[in-house]
Design a protein around this motif. Structure first.
Motif, PDB file in Angstrom:
ATOM      1  N   GLN A 197       0.824  -1.206   0.000  1.00 56.77           N
ATOM      2  CA  GLN A 197       0.000   0.000   0.000  1.00 56.77           C
ATOM      3  C   GLN A 197       0.857   1.254   0.000  1.00 56.77           C
ATOM      4  O   GLN A 197       0.577   2.227  -0.708  1.00 56.77           O
ATOM      5  N   ARG A 198       1.924   1.223   0.789  1.00 55.88           N
ATOM      6  CA  ARG A 198       2.826   2.379   0.830  1.00 55.88           C
ATOM      7  C   ARG A 198       3.524   2.570  -0.510  1.00 55.88           C
ATOM      8  O   ARG A 198       3.678   3.705  -0.994  1.00 55.88           O
ATOM      9  N   ALA A 199       3.937   1.455  -1.111  1.00 56.47           N
ATOM     10  CA  ALA A 199       4.601   1.539  -2.420  1.00 56.47           C
ATOM     11  C   ALA A 199       3.655   2.100  -3.475  1.00 56.47           C
ATOM     12  O   ALA A 199       4.047   2.917  -4.317  1.00 56.47           O
ATOM     13  N   ALA A 200       2.403   1.674  -3.422  1.00 63.63           N
ATOM     14  CA  ALA A 200       1.417   2.175  -4.382  1.00 63.63           C
ATOM     15  C   ALA A 200       1.191   3.671  -4.207  1.00 63.63           C
ATOM     16  O   ALA A 200       1.101   4.422  -5.183  1.00 63.63           O
ATOM     17  N   LYS A 201       1.106   4.127  -2.943  1.00 72.14           N
ATOM     18  CA  LYS A 201       0.908   5.547  -2.677  1.00 72.14           C
ATOM     19  C   LYS A 201       2.099   6.368  -3.156  1.00 72.14           C
ATOM     20  O   LYS A 201       1.945   7.440  -3.761  1.00 72.14           O
ATOM     21  N   LEU A 202       3.319   5.865  -2.900  1.00 72.57           N
ATOM     22  CA  LEU A 202       4.509   6.573  -3.346  1.00 72.57           C
ATOM     23  C   LEU A 202       4.564   6.661  -4.870  1.00 72.57           C
ATOM     24  O   LEU A 202       4.994   7.678  -5.436  1.00 72.57           O
TER      25      LEU A 202
ATOM     26  N   ASP B 111       2.117   9.348  -5.910  1.00 69.81           N
ATOM     27  CA  ASP B 111       2.659  10.669  -5.566  1.00 69.81           C
ATOM     28  C   ASP B 111       3.776  11.060  -6.533  1.00 69.81           C
ATOM     29  O   ASP B 111       3.854  12.221  -6.964  1.00 69.81           O
ATOM     30  N   LEU B 112       4.632  10.102  -6.856  1.00 68.68           N
ATOM     31  CA  LEU B 112       5.730  10.384  -7.775  1.00 68.68           C
ATOM     32  C   LEU B 112       5.195  10.761  -9.151  1.00 68.68           C
ATOM     33  O   LEU B 112       5.692  11.701  -9.792  1.00 68.68           O
ATOM     34  N   TYR B 113       4.180  10.050  -9.598  1.00 73.06           N
ATOM     35  CA  TYR B 113       3.589  10.360 -10.900  1.00 73.06           C
ATOM     36  C   TYR B 113       2.984  11.760 -10.894  1.00 73.06           C
ATOM     37  O   TYR B 113       3.114  12.515 -11.873  1.00 73.06           O
ATOM     38  N   SER B 114       2.323  12.126  -9.805  1.00 71.17           N
ATOM     39  CA  SER B 114       1.710  13.452  -9.711  1.00 71.17           C
ATOM     40  C   SER B 114       2.766  14.552  -9.782  1.00 71.17           C
ATOM     41  O   SER B 114       2.582  15.567 -10.465  1.00 71.17           O
ATOM     42  N   VAL B 115       3.874  14.344  -9.062  1.00 69.26           N
ATOM     43  CA  VAL B 115       4.959  15.329  -9.098  1.00 69.26           C
ATOM     44  C   VAL B 115       5.541  15.435 -10.501  1.00 69.26           C
ATOM     45  O   VAL B 115       5.777  16.535 -11.015  1.00 69.26           O
TER      46      VAL B 115
ATOM     47  N   ASP C 175       4.087  14.769 -13.311  1.00 72.88           N
ATOM     48  CA  ASP C 175       3.110  15.404 -14.195  1.00 72.88           C
ATOM     49  C   ASP C 175       3.123  16.919 -14.019  1.00 72.88           C
ATOM     50  O   ASP C 175       3.063  17.677 -14.997  1.00 72.88           O
ATOM     51  N   GLU C 176       3.215  17.388 -12.775  1.00 74.52           N
ATOM     52  CA  GLU C 176       3.252  18.823 -12.517  1.00 74.52           C
ATOM     53  C   GLU C 176       4.527  19.453 -13.087  1.00 74.52           C
ATOM     54  O   GLU C 176       4.487  20.522 -13.703  1.00 74.52           O
ATOM     55  N   VAL C 177       5.661  18.797 -12.867  1.00 72.36           N
ATOM     56  CA  VAL C 177       6.929  19.318 -13.376  1.00 72.36           C
ATOM     57  C   VAL C 177       6.926  19.335 -14.904  1.00 72.36           C
ATOM     58  O   VAL C 177       7.375  20.305 -15.536  1.00 72.36           O
ATOM     59  N   SER C 178       6.425  18.263 -15.513  1.00 73.47           N
ATOM     60  CA  SER C 178       6.377  18.184 -16.967  1.00 73.47           C
ATOM     61  C   SER C 178       5.504  19.280 -17.558  1.00 73.47           C
ATOM     62  O   SER C 178       5.860  19.913 -18.559  1.00 73.47           O
ATOM     63  N   THR C 179       4.355  19.527 -16.917  1.00 69.87           N
ATOM     64  CA  THR C 179       3.446  20.578 -17.399  1.00 69.87           C
ATOM     65  C   THR C 179       4.084  21.953 -17.262  1.00 69.87           C
ATOM     66  O   THR C 179       4.017  22.788 -18.177  1.00 69.87           O
ATOM     67  N   ALA C 180       4.721  22.203 -16.107  1.00 72.05           N
ATOM     68  CA  ALA C 180       5.382  23.494 -15.883  1.00 72.05           C
ATOM     69  C   ALA C 180       6.509  23.703 -16.892  1.00 72.05           C
ATOM     70  O   ALA C 180       6.693  24.816 -17.419  1.00 72.05           O
ATOM     71  N   TYR C 181       7.260  22.653 -17.169  1.00 74.95           N
ATOM     72  CA  TYR C 181       8.366  22.745 -18.130  1.00 74.95           C
ATOM     73  C   TYR C 181       7.846  23.032 -19.532  1.00 74.95           C
ATOM     74  O   TYR C 181       8.389  23.880 -20.255  1.00 74.95           O
ATOM     75  N   ARG C 182       6.769  22.352 -19.914  1.00 75.26           N
ATOM     76  CA  ARG C 182       6.190  22.573 -21.238  1.00 75.26           C
ATOM     77  C   ARG C 182       5.648  23.994 -21.379  1.00 75.26           C
ATOM     78  O   ARG C 182       5.854  24.662 -22.396  1.00 75.26           O
ATOM     79  N   ASP C 183       4.982  24.493 -20.330  1.00 72.45           N
ATOM     80  CA  ASP C 183       4.453  25.860 -20.367  1.00 72.45           C
ATOM     81  C   ASP C 183       5.583  26.892 -20.431  1.00 72.45           C
ATOM     82  O   ASP C 183       5.460  27.919 -21.107  1.00 72.45           O
ATOM     83  N   HIS C 184       6.671  26.616 -19.712  1.00 66.55           N
ATOM     84  CA  HIS C 184       7.811  27.538 -19.715  1.00 66.55           C
ATOM     85  C   HIS C 184       8.431  27.618 -21.115  1.00 66.55           C
ATOM     86  O   HIS C 184       8.775  28.719 -21.590  1.00 66.55           O
ATOM     87  N   LYS C 185       8.576  26.480 -21.778  1.00 68.82           N
ATOM     88  CA  LYS C 185       9.108  26.481 -23.139  1.00 68.82           C
ATOM     89  C   LYS C 185       8.185  27.249 -24.077  1.00 68.82           C
ATOM     90  O   LYS C 185       8.650  27.996 -24.952  1.00 68.82           O
ATOM     91  N   HIS C 186       6.883  27.090 -23.872  1.00 65.91           N
ATOM     92  CA  HIS C 186       5.913  27.780 -24.729  1.00 65.91           C
ATOM     93  C   HIS C 186       6.018  29.292 -24.564  1.00 65.91           C
ATOM     94  O   HIS C 186       5.972  30.044 -25.548  1.00 65.91           O
ATOM     95  N   ARG C 187       6.199  29.741 -23.330  1.00 65.13           N
ATOM     96  CA  ARG C 187       6.319  31.188 -23.086  1.00 65.13           C
ATOM     97  C   ARG C 187       7.586  31.754 -23.718  1.00 65.13           C
ATOM     98  O   ARG C 187       7.606  32.901 -24.178  1.00 65.13           O
TER      99      ARG C 187
END
Length: 207
Positions: free
Chosen positions: A15-20, A23-27, A29-41
């Motif tokens: 259960q802990r491994a699944a949660k981690l 969480d890792l995927y969410s982080v 995804d956020e970093v990837s989106t921020a990076y893509r938006d930064h390149k676009h700007r």
């Protein structure tokens, strides 16, 4: 028959491994989106953007593909063992087609030297290249190493099967040089717990 110890299933650990993992995927995804938006700007592109963009354009734009095929007569790709599928597709799209002229592709590589798997390099691309190649020229003559070194390397790969996933048949290397009397090759095997050692300890053992 050899026995394999299978770790017991521990619900709390799973259960802990699944949660981690979530969480890792969410982080990521956020970093990837921020990076893509930064390149676009910035109206910027990174290496992956340039590669995928070029492949997409050549796939979808037949006139562009035809014009570029007529522009390049020869294309040399060195260090082919570190080529990823997208890079190979890019080169293949410039290759001569049955109904139109195109580039003659010449590739050079050695699966034993592939070191960029972490960047997407795939030695299976070798097989894909061979399947569409008109001719394969083996380069088995070594101009640098002493024959004793090549004897060790040939024996190691032939017996270990280390290249089985990349090359079905190992082709022994042949020395161009005469022996200089070197007769002893020392093969240093890391200690079993090397993976758990810190970097300082690893360097000490390596030395």
């Amino acid at each position: 028959a050899a026995e394999i110890d299978v770790p017991a299933f521990v619900p709390e650990v799973e259960q802990r491994a699944a949660k981690l993992t979530v969480d890792l995927y969410s982080v990521f995804d956020e970093v990837s989106t921020a990076y893509r938006d930064h390149k676009h700007r910035l109206h910027a592109m990174d290496f992956s953007d340039l590669l995928t963009g070029a492949v997409d354009e050549l796939r979808s734009d037949a006139p562009l593909r035809k014009r570029l095929r007529a522009t390049f007569k020869h294309i040399l790709v060195d260090e082919f063992q570190d080529t990823d599928p997208s890079q190979f597709e890019l080169v293949s799209l410039l290759r001569a087609a049955p109904d139109e002229p195109g580039a003659f592709i010449f590739i050079v590589g050695d699966v034993k030297q592939s070191i960029y798997r972490f960047r997407g390099a795939d030695v299976d691309v070798f097989d894909a290249a061979k399947s569409v190649s008109d001719q394969t020229i083996p380069l088995a003559t070594n101009y640098r190493s002493d024959p004793a070194i090549l004897d060790f390397i040939n024996g190691f790969y032939e017996r270990s099967g280390r290249l089985a996933s990349a090359s079905q048949h190992y082709q022994p290397l042949v020395s161009h040089r005469e022996s200089r009397g070197l007769s002893t090759i020392t093969y240093v095997v890391p200690e079993e717990d090397t993976e758990n050692a810190g970097i300082d300890e690893y360097r000490r053992r390596e030395a």
